[in-house]
Design an enzyme around this catalytic site. Structure first.
Site, short mmCIF file in Angstrom:
data_model
loop_
_atom_site.label_atom_id
_atom_site.label_comp_id
_atom_site.label_asym_id
_atom_site.label_seq_id
_atom_site.Cartn_x
_atom_site.Cartn_y
_atom_site.Cartn_z
N GLU A 147 -14.62 0.33 -22.69
CA GLU A 147 -14.55 1.17 -21.49
C GLU A 147 -13.08 1.51 -21.25
O GLU A 147 -12.22 0.62 -21.21
CB GLU A 147 -15.14 0.42 -20.28
CG GLU A 147 -15.08 1.25 -19.02
CD GLU A 147 -16.23 0.96 -18.05
OE1 GLU A 147 -17.22 0.33 -18.47
OE2 GLU A 147 -16.12 1.37 -16.88
N GLU A 273 -19.17 -0.56 -7.77
CA GLU A 273 -19.64 0.47 -8.70
C GLU A 273 -20.94 0.07 -9.40
O GLU A 273 -21.09 0.22 -10.60
CB GLU A 273 -18.54 0.79 -9.73
CG GLU A 273 -17.26 1.29 -9.05
CD GLU A 273 -16.17 1.74 -10.01
OE1 GLU A 273 -16.12 1.22 -11.14
OE2 GLU A 273 -15.37 2.61 -9.62
N LYS A 347 -6.14 -4.68 -7.48
CA LYS A 347 -5.45 -3.57 -8.15
C LYS A 347 -4.19 -3.23 -7.37
O LYS A 347 -4.17 -3.34 -6.14
CB LYS A 347 -6.35 -2.34 -8.22
CG LYS A 347 -7.51 -2.49 -9.19
CD LYS A 347 -8.23 -1.17 -9.43
CE LYS A 347 -9.42 -1.41 -10.36
NZ LYS A 347 -10.08 -0.16 -10.78
N ASP A 352 -7.20 3.48 -7.26
CA ASP A 352 -7.65 3.15 -8.61
C ASP A 352 -6.63 3.53 -9.67
O ASP A 352 -6.81 4.53 -10.37
CB ASP A 352 -8.98 3.86 -8.88
CG ASP A 352 -9.66 3.34 -10.14
OD1 ASP A 352 -9.15 2.37 -10.72
OD2 ASP A 352 -10.69 3.90 -10.53
N GLU A 380 -5.83 5.03 -18.56
CA GLU A 380 -6.98 5.79 -18.05
C GLU A 380 -6.56 7.05 -17.29
O GLU A 380 -7.09 8.13 -17.53
CB GLU A 380 -7.83 4.90 -17.14
CG GLU A 380 -8.96 5.68 -16.48
CD GLU A 380 -9.86 4.81 -15.59
OE1 GLU A 380 -9.63 3.60 -15.49
OE2 GLU A 380 -10.80 5.37 -15.01
N TRP A 519 -17.24 9.86 -4.61
CA TRP A 519 -16.31 8.80 -5.02
C TRP A 519 -15.19 8.50 -4.03
O TRP A 519 -14.40 7.58 -4.23
CB TRP A 519 -15.72 9.14 -6.39
CG TRP A 519 -16.75 9.10 -7.47
CD1 TRP A 519 -17.47 10.14 -7.96
CD2 TRP A 519 -17.23 7.93 -8.17
NE1 TRP A 519 -18.35 9.72 -8.93
CE2 TRP A 519 -18.21 8.36 -9.08
CE3 TRP A 519 -16.89 6.57 -8.12
CZ2 TRP A 519 -18.89 7.48 -9.92
CZ3 TRP A 519 -17.56 5.70 -8.96
CH2 TRP A 519 -18.56 6.15 -9.85
#
Ligand code: GCU
Length: 657
Positions: A147, A273, A347, A352, A380, A519
């Site tokens: 992922e 999630e 985090k 994010d 990402e 989101w």
């Protein structure tokens, strides 16, 4: 990858130990990892017979042998290096310190053997320096095997199970040991059906990985699903307060330790999630985390419990709900309720892993809870390892942030649970897809050991080890990477607003891609202005989650740092930044400048053809071309979007489509 391709050695090519070849290196004592160091000595081409040039040992072993040595700091894993009568002596607190001391000698190069070497103590800022792999056993339909992986398939799993051949894992473990990483979670935090069974069915196989990690001072961790008692144990519940659930976890954990005695612990993404969690039973995240903590405690294991909990089914029409608030709102009421072996893993930002976010207010909101800072080495949101982006600079800025203002500690020392980061490694020949992304992995380890270290000095160290002494190459890589994070920021989403990426893949521009989705990641651009009002006075109140001085600073646009302006405020396009430029003109200017910078970087790289290995040259060239193409797409889509929305022309009259 193709079995015949030579795997790139990252920062440990043969040349990195050239200064030790032919030297006499004595390793004193029988500490558990001493044999690993002896193996290193041999492969560096050093010898053990004769009058030593270098002596390494634990402080106790050196003392027993009557060897004078610099004094090793008290902390576990520490060591000191110094010169005594023309001999370099490494004195380690324990076996792990011995290993880290060896790699410090490697990093020092010729200076390691110089009489000018002064006594230097080294100890890690944090006991836990972890890497999280988001690897799946099976291939996932959309994500592939890893992922958010941009470097091939997993080095741990293939064909539905742990790989038979683990030599790649051994090389990885050695590389990680050389930068001080001491814990690795091997599987994805999104635990799918097959991966759930790692906890029970694959223990012997995982034990093989743990055995490969062990000589390098690394402990194996596992991501587990909160629904394990149902999925694996056949129970009808995973309620954390149900005694059957607790005893299922106790027994399962007992079996883990019977197979892997130095197992590190569990990593859990719960109620996040779509992953199952304690909310289904009306229980709190403290109930959930403590359930696992109590199963692990008798064996010395720990739980990394992630704070990434938010509503991913938000209604975009609802302007009061703010995803940025979620972690703080969920976790601060639980402060003080977590068991000692729970680490809440947070985090760095409240959203994010964006290119730019404020540091999460949860770090200052939890005062009686062990916290770990979670970073993302895998790129990402920062260009998928197709764009050259050196993240060490971003992380250093985060680690130096002072959550309570100047008088308080820096984040880097506040997080008592240490650091964790999502790995960027796969079975690609360069490990990281983009060869220059190796620098990020290197920097993560070095900053986890010493959060105060200068990220550009770390980069320089990495360049020297990886590329040797060619000063032109060194200067060129600095030119490409030193400001690369800010350059990436300058052609992507502006002023802290974040996202604007293509939904799903998160690569490339799509300004409104997430604007009308569930989101919670909105920018609210209209014809008059842009940004999210997170003030207390008129917005979501998120700014009020910070203690002073930040709560006051972030409350008003005038006192908010420009780079975070749109994270905290909705402002008109004509709003002036601290340098007098309007927001709209800043957007245009920085998009043009960002693309021009990438062009220069590509040209700089082209000029060192022949000075770096051909395969590295070719791979980096190909990626710089893609970065340039993509940066142009970002520039033009963003500029066109904002010109069309605002109707404000570029003051410099450049082409906007
Ligand atoms: C991001 C990422 C997901 C990941 C999640 C997490 O949302 O896109 O792929 O699972 O973070 O950190 O859990």
């Amino acid at each position: 990858m193709n079995a015949t391709d030579a795997v790139h050695p990252m920062w440990l090519p043969a040349g990195a130990t050239a200064h030790l070849a032919g030297r006499t290196v004595a390793v004193v004592g029988e500490a558990p990892l001493a044999d690993t160091v002896r193996g290193e000595v041999r492969s560096a081409g050093a010898v053990s017979e004769g009058t030593p040039d270098v002596v390494l040992g634990t402080a106790t072993a050196l003392e027993a042998a009557g060897i004078t040595a610099p004094s090793a700091p008290e902390a576990a894993e520490s060591f000191a290096i110094g010169r005594r009568d023309g001999v370099t002596v490494v004195s380690a607190r324990d076996a792990a310190g011995l290993l880290y001391g060896w790699f410090a000698l490697v990093r020092l190069g010729a200076a390691a053997l110089d009489d000018a070497l002064v006594d230097t103590p080294h100890s890690p800022a944090h006991a836990v320096r972890m890497l999280d792999h988001w690897d799946n056993v099976d291939r996932h339909e959309v994500m592939g095997q890893i992922e958010r992986g941009y470097a091939g398939d997993s080095i741990f799993f293939a064909n539905g199970r742990v790989r038979d051949e683990l030599s790649r894992v051994a090389e990885y473990a050695r590389l990680l040991a050389s930068i001080g990483v001491n814990r690795v979670a091997v599987n994805n935090v999104n635990v799918h059906r097959r991966e759930a069974r790692l906890l029970t069915d694959d223990l012997d196989e995982l034990a093989r990985i743990a055995a490969v990690f062990r000589p390098w001072g690394i402990r194996l961790h596992l991501s587990v699903t909160f629904a394990s008692p149902i999925l694996l144990g056949g129970l009808d519940t995973s309620d954390p307060l149900d005694a059957r659930v607790a005893s299922w976890w106790a027994e399962a954990t007992h079996r883990v330790y019977a197979t892997i005695p130095d197992f590190g612990g569990y990593l859990v993404k719960a109620d996040s999630e779509g992953q199952p969690g304690p909310f289904a039973y009306g229980r709190t995240h403290a109930d959930g985390a403590n359930l696992l903590a109590r199963a692990l405690a008798p064996h010395g294991g720990m739980v990394h419990w992630r704070a990434f909990v938010y509503n991913h089914h938000q209604d975009w029409r609802d302007r009061r709900t703010d995803r940025a608030r979620a972690a703080y709102d969920h976790f601060t009421p639980l402060d003080g309720l977590f068991d000692d072996n729970v680490v809440v893993q947070i985090k760095y930002g409240p959203m994010d892993f964006q290119t730019r976010e404020p540091v999460s207010p949860l770090f200052s909101g939890l005062n009686r809870t062990r916290q770990a800072l979670e970073l993302q080495v895998t790129q990402e949101y920062t260009g998928h390892q197709l764009h050259a982006v050196y993240l060490g600079v971003q992380w250093a800025e985060i680690l130096r942030f002072r959550p309570f203002g100047d008088a308080g500690p820096a984040l880097g020392s506040l997080v008592r649970g240490g650091l964790a980061a999502v790995s960027n490694v796969g079975d690609d020949v360069f490990w990281t897809g983009h060869p220059l992304a190796q620098a990020n992995l290197y920097a993560y380890g070095r900053l986890a050991w010493d959060p105060d270290a200068d990220p550009l000095a770390i980069l320089d160290e990495w360049i020297g080890l990886t590329f040797g002494t060619d000063e032109t190459v060194r200067a060129t890589i600095h030119e490409i990477l030193d400001d690369s994070w800010r350059v990436y920021e300058s052609y992507t989403a502006p002023l802290g607003v974040g996202f604007m990426v293509r939904p799903g893949s998160h690569y490339g521009p799509d300004v409104d891609g997430y604007e009308y989705t569930p989101w919670g990641t909105y920018h609210f651009a209209d014809r008059d202005g842009i940004g999210v009002d997170r003030s207390v006075a008129t917005g979501t109140g998120f700014a009020g989650q910070y203690p002073e001085p930040w709560r006051t600073a972030y409350e008003r646009p005038e006192t908010t740092p420009d780079e975070l302006l749109l994270f905290f405020h909705h402002v008109p396009y004509g709003h002036r930044l601290h340098d007098g430029t309007t927001v709209i003109q800043h957007i245009y200017d920085t998009r043009f400048a960002g693309l021009a910078a990438v062009e220069r970087k590509r040209d700089a790289w082209a000029a060192i053809a022949g000075r770096v290995p051909e395969a590295v040259f070719a791979r980096v060239s190909e990626r710089l071309d893609e970065q340039l193409r993509s940066a142009r797409e970002w520039r033009d889509q963003l500029n066109s979007y904002f010109l069309r929305k605002s109707g404000v022309p570029d003051a410099k009259g450049r082409t906007i489509y």
